[in-house]
Design a protein around this motif. Structure first.
Motif, PDB file in Angstrom:
ATOM      1  N   PHE A  63     -10.521  -9.736   4.915  1.00  0.00           N
ATOM      2  CA  PHE A  63     -10.247  -8.281   4.983  1.00  0.00           C
ATOM      3  C   PHE A  63      -8.727  -7.847   5.474  1.00  0.00           C
ATOM      4  O   PHE A  63      -7.828  -7.158   4.900  1.00  0.00           O
ATOM      5  CB  PHE A  63     -11.171  -7.556   5.717  1.00  0.00           C
ATOM      6  N   LEU A  64      -8.491  -8.408   6.806  1.00  0.00           N
ATOM      7  CA  LEU A  64      -7.135  -8.039   7.173  1.00  0.00           C
ATOM      8  C   LEU A  64      -6.023  -8.575   6.560  1.00  0.00           C
ATOM      9  O   LEU A  64      -5.190  -8.111   6.600  1.00  0.00           O
ATOM     10  CB  LEU A  64      -7.124  -8.880   8.617  1.00  0.00           C
ATOM     11  N   SER A  65      -6.262  -9.856   5.823  1.00  0.00           N
ATOM     12  CA  SER A  65      -5.002 -10.628   5.133  1.00  0.00           C
ATOM     13  C   SER A  65      -4.632  -9.533   4.033  1.00  0.00           C
ATOM     14  O   SER A  65      -3.554  -9.594   3.382  1.00  0.00           O
ATOM     15  CB  SER A  65      -5.623 -11.700   4.622  1.00  0.00           C
ATOM     16  N   GLU A  66      -5.726  -8.502   3.576  1.00  0.00           N
ATOM     17  CA  GLU A  66      -5.171  -7.796   2.637  1.00  0.00           C
ATOM     18  C   GLU A  66      -4.464  -6.516   2.956  1.00  0.00           C
ATOM     19  O   GLU A  66      -3.799  -5.767   1.987  1.00  0.00           O
ATOM     20  CB  GLU A  66      -6.598  -7.192   1.496  1.00  0.00           C
ATOM     21  N   LEU A  67      -4.207  -6.591   4.125  1.00  0.00           N
ATOM     22  CA  LEU A  67      -3.742  -4.922   4.616  1.00  0.00           C
ATOM     23  C   LEU A  67      -2.112  -5.177   5.106  1.00  0.00           C
ATOM     24  O   LEU A  67      -1.479  -6.244   5.285  1.00  0.00           O
ATOM     25  CB  LEU A  67      -4.402  -4.508   6.002  1.00  0.00           C
ATOM     26  N   ASP A  68      -1.407  -4.209   5.105  1.00  0.00           N
ATOM     27  CA  ASP A  68       0.011  -3.927   5.323  1.00  0.00           C
ATOM     28  C   ASP A  68      -0.051  -3.436   6.802  1.00  0.00           C
ATOM     29  O   ASP A  68       0.564  -3.904   7.521  1.00  0.00           O
ATOM     30  CB  ASP A  68       0.868  -3.042   4.698  1.00  0.00           C
ATOM     31  N   VAL A  69      -1.118  -2.703   7.203  1.00  0.00           N
ATOM     32  CA  VAL A  69      -1.237  -2.028   8.618  1.00  0.00           C
ATOM     33  C   VAL A  69      -2.588  -1.899   8.583  1.00  0.00           C
ATOM     34  O   VAL A  69      -3.317  -1.288   7.873  1.00  0.00           O
ATOM     35  CB  VAL A  69      -0.274  -0.920   8.678  1.00  0.00           C
ATOM     36  N   GLY A  93      -1.334 -11.827  12.013  1.00  0.00           N
ATOM     37  CA  GLY A  93       0.158 -11.483  11.475  1.00  0.00           C
ATOM     38  C   GLY A  93       0.153  -9.858  10.968  1.00  0.00           C
ATOM     39  O   GLY A  93       1.124  -9.570  10.193  1.00  0.00           O
ATOM     40  N   VAL A  94      -0.958  -9.084  11.034  1.00  0.00           N
ATOM     41  CA  VAL A  94      -0.966  -8.001  10.500  1.00  0.00           C
ATOM     42  C   VAL A  94      -0.771  -6.905  11.684  1.00  0.00           C
ATOM     43  O   VAL A  94      -1.260  -6.552  12.585  1.00  0.00           O
ATOM     44  CB  VAL A  94      -2.539  -7.268   9.919  1.00  0.00           C
ATOM     45  N   PRO A  95       0.584  -6.029  11.490  1.00  0.00           N
ATOM     46  CA  PRO A  95       0.789  -4.917  12.428  1.00  0.00           C
ATOM     47  C   PRO A  95      -0.327  -3.633  12.621  1.00  0.00           C
ATOM     48  O   PRO A  95      -1.169  -3.786  11.747  1.00  0.00           O
ATOM     49  CB  PRO A  95       2.150  -4.234  11.878  1.00  0.00           C
ATOM     50  N   VAL A  96      -0.420  -3.353  13.826  1.00  0.00           N
ATOM     51  CA  VAL A  96      -1.210  -2.112  14.148  1.00  0.00           C
ATOM     52  C   VAL A  96      -0.521  -0.814  14.445  1.00  0.00           C
ATOM     53  O   VAL A  96       0.289  -0.767  15.075  1.00  0.00           O
ATOM     54  CB  VAL A  96      -2.206  -2.756  15.608  1.00  0.00           C
ATOM     55  N   LEU A  99      -6.424   2.801   0.794  1.00  0.00           N
ATOM     56  CA  LEU A  99      -7.378   2.471   1.984  1.00  0.00           C
ATOM     57  C   LEU A  99      -8.150   1.788   1.921  1.00  0.00           C
ATOM     58  O   LEU A  99      -9.245   1.698   0.880  1.00  0.00           O
ATOM     59  CB  LEU A  99      -7.611   4.100   2.461  1.00  0.00           C
ATOM     60  N   LYS A 100      -8.581   0.815   2.783  1.00  0.00           N
ATOM     61  CA  LYS A 100      -9.787  -0.015   2.820  1.00  0.00           C
ATOM     62  C   LYS A 100     -10.377   0.322   4.147  1.00  0.00           C
ATOM     63  O   LYS A 100     -10.014  -0.020   5.226  1.00  0.00           O
ATOM     64  CB  LYS A 100      -9.220  -1.472   2.735  1.00  0.00           C
ATOM     65  N   LYS A 151       0.965  -5.593  -3.406  1.00  0.00           N
ATOM     66  CA  LYS A 151       0.842  -4.384  -4.103  1.00  0.00           C
ATOM     67  C   LYS A 151       1.945  -3.581  -3.755  1.00  0.00           C
ATOM     68  O   LYS A 151       2.587  -3.691  -2.733  1.00  0.00           O
ATOM     69  CB  LYS A 151      -0.468  -3.750  -3.689  1.00  0.00           C
ATOM     70  N   SER A 152       2.440  -2.571  -4.726  1.00  0.00           N
ATOM     71  CA  SER A 152       3.317  -1.538  -4.594  1.00  0.00           C
ATOM     72  C   SER A 152       2.965  -0.546  -3.547  1.00  0.00           C
ATOM     73  O   SER A 152       3.744   0.168  -2.835  1.00  0.00           O
ATOM     74  CB  SER A 152       3.761  -0.991  -5.831  1.00  0.00           C
ATOM     75  N   LYS A 153       1.649  -0.275  -3.379  1.00  0.00           N
ATOM     76  CA  LYS A 153       1.257   0.807  -2.639  1.00  0.00           C
ATOM     77  C   LYS A 153       1.168   0.239  -0.974  1.00  0.00           C
ATOM     78  O   LYS A 153       0.751  -1.015  -0.948  1.00  0.00           O
ATOM     79  CB  LYS A 153      -0.160   1.208  -3.021  1.00  0.00           C
ATOM     80  N   LEU A 154       0.850   1.045  -0.071  1.00  0.00           N
ATOM     81  CA  LEU A 154       0.762   0.519   1.096  1.00  0.00           C
ATOM     82  C   LEU A 154      -0.613   0.584   1.449  1.00  0.00           C
ATOM     83  O   LEU A 154      -1.194   1.604   1.028  1.00  0.00           O
ATOM     84  CB  LEU A 154       1.412   1.636   2.126  1.00  0.00           C
ATOM     85  N   VAL A 155      -1.106  -0.629   1.883  1.00  0.00           N
ATOM     86  CA  VAL A 155      -2.522  -0.872   2.086  1.00  0.00           C
ATOM     87  C   VAL A 155      -2.741  -0.568   3.703  1.00  0.00           C
ATOM     88  O   VAL A 155      -2.163  -1.369   4.470  1.00  0.00           O
ATOM     89  CB  VAL A 155      -2.930  -2.332   1.728  1.00  0.00           C
ATOM     90  N   ILE A 156      -3.595   0.395   3.790  1.00  0.00           N
ATOM     91  CA  ILE A 156      -4.081   0.718   5.166  1.00  0.00           C
ATOM     92  C   ILE A 156      -5.355   0.485   5.423  1.00  0.00           C
ATOM     93  O   ILE A 156      -6.224   0.770   4.566  1.00  0.00           O
ATOM     94  CB  ILE A 156      -3.685   2.218   5.314  1.00  0.00           C
ATOM     95  N   GLY A 157      -5.842  -0.262   6.425  1.00  0.00           N
ATOM     96  CA  GLY A 157      -7.159  -0.569   6.809  1.00  0.00           C
ATOM     97  C   GLY A 157      -7.776   0.029   8.232  1.00  0.00           C
ATOM     98  O   GLY A 157      -6.984   0.484   9.080  1.00  0.00           O
TER      99      GLY A 157
END
Length: 420
Positions: free
Chosen positions: A319-325, A347-350, A278-279, A244-250
């Protein structure tokens, strides 16, 4: 070897980090051909059941409402059942994972007196902290040393007595010994630590800050071992991530004030650039239902935000795989938390607060970033920079995972058991 893992919290009655740790350890030890059983507590009294190939023995919760029992001055009324059950199982090692009213330092003392080897893995800060956070007056990191004036003042502040009144009240309580229960609260914690020092053959900690705190309280360094949490690595999500073009934060975990979701929401509210999604994967906390509902309402009124409750373990990877951070804005010292391990394994940064175990696990720019735990403005500026970085394809992607598989945890524990 026969190993008994003791915990008040275990599946299917409850679900959380300690339950998952104990379950994973049990299964990893079984794969090493050791006999592993679990002892826990239940509303339905004494029984034996099986959970995914693990024999689970249950004893009743403490039913004695006396203050001296609840406060830890006297053992719970299930101690006899506990000792009988341990004797019936007759393990080589009794490995505790929780200390509560129903399973306390008295239980460790009892099995030690009956000739069994005893181990405790400390999963929380409350073993050395009256308010369970190791944050002095809720603001700054404490060294963990249990001291009369400091700890009682901090405890009173947590009970709603404002500063500097709590310090004056502390002097008065210590001078008069009244109210009696309050005057003894620090002494009880010291006594519990002394009992553990005497009756534990090994203390296992999962973070360096815990080891330092126990050392401050004269727990034997020789008997203390660092053994971090573990997780299966390189697990592939069942769904493919849609870029996605948007930053996905979880955010993933308990919606409790100490977990700091409100800090993240405040930071996002004040972020000038709004190109984010935001998720939230929330776990309700019954004692904080008002806080939970307030934050849920805030998220539901936000554009591009979603709120999921009680996500099952098999859905966490997706759920985590959908996130950028993943944001972990804890307001207290964590021993992990486990969600950091889960994110890094995917592989999701924190993006985490600079406290406790989080600060020990995150390497800036390699697997994530840190921010001052209460600094909403700084957190917001970081998120704004991530939005910009993603728009030009420069957001951190090659995350360094934590190579800590479950079999490594089992191997380290077996070395401890064998040493005993």
């Amino acid at each position: 070897m026969k190993i008994l893992l003791v915990t008040e919290y275990f599946y299917p009655q409850s679900s959380g980090g300690t339950e998952l740790y104990v379950y994973n350890l049990a299964k990893a030890l079984q794969q090493k051909l050791h006999q592993v059983e679990v002892l826990s507590v239940s509303d339905s009294g004494r029984k034996v059941s099986n959970y995914n190939g693990i024999v689970v023995h249950y004893i009743p919760f403490n039913q004695n409402p006396e203050t001296i029992v609840i406060s830890g001055e006297k053992p719970s009324d299930n101690l006899g059942f506990f000792v009988e059950t341990v004797q019936k199982i007759n393990p080589d090692v009794v490995h505790f994972h929780t200390l509560t009213t129903s399973i306390s330092a008295f239980h460790a003392e009892a099995v030690k007196q009956n000739g069994y080897k005893t181990v405790l893995t400390s999963h929380i800060a409350s073993h050395t902290c009256l308010r369970g956070t190791l944050m002095q007056n809720g603001k700054k990191v404490c060294n963990g040393k249990v001291e009369e004036q400091k700890c009682l003042s901090c405890y009173l502040q947590n009970q709603g007595v404002p500063e500097p009144l709590n310090r004056l009240l502390t002097f008065a309580v210590r001078a008069t010994g009244f109210p009696k229960n309050l005057a003894k609260v620090v002494t009880r914690k010291k006594n519990e630590l002394a009992k553990l020092n005497l009756n534990l053959d090994r203390l296992v900690v999962v973070s360096n800050w815990q080891k330092a705190a126990f050392t401050e309280n004269n727990l034997s360094e020789v008997k203390t071992a660092l053994c971090r949490q573990a997780i299966e690595t390189c697990q592939i999500a069942t769904t493919k991530k849609i870029e996605k073009s948007k930053l996905v934060i979880g955010f993933l975990g308990r919606v409790s004030a100490i977990k700091g979701l409100h800090v993240l929401l405040d930071a996002l509210k004040n972020t000038a650039v709004k190109n984010f999604e935001l998720k939230i994967a929330a776990i309700p906390v019954l004692a904080e239902s008002t806080y939970y509902q307030q934050l849920k309402n805030r998220v539901e009124n936000m554009p591009n935000a979603s709120w999921t409750e009680n996500l099952s373990n098999d859905k966490v990877r997706d759920f985590l795989s959908e996130l950028d951070v993943l944001c972990v804005p804890s307001q207290v010292l964590e021993t992990g938390p486990f969600v950091v391990y889960e994110a890094l394994a995917q592989g999701v940064p924190v993006l985490g607060s600079n406290l406790g175990g989080i600060a020990e696990l995150i390497s800036e720019g390699k697997n994530g970033w840190l921010f001052p735990h209460q600094d909403k403005k700084y957190l917001g500026s970081l998120i704004a920079s991530f939005i910009t970085q993603k728009s030009v394809g420069k957001l951190l992607k090659d995350v360094e995972p934590i190579a800590r598989p479950l079999n490594k945890l089992a191997e380290e524990m077996i070395l401890i058991y064998n040493d005993l």
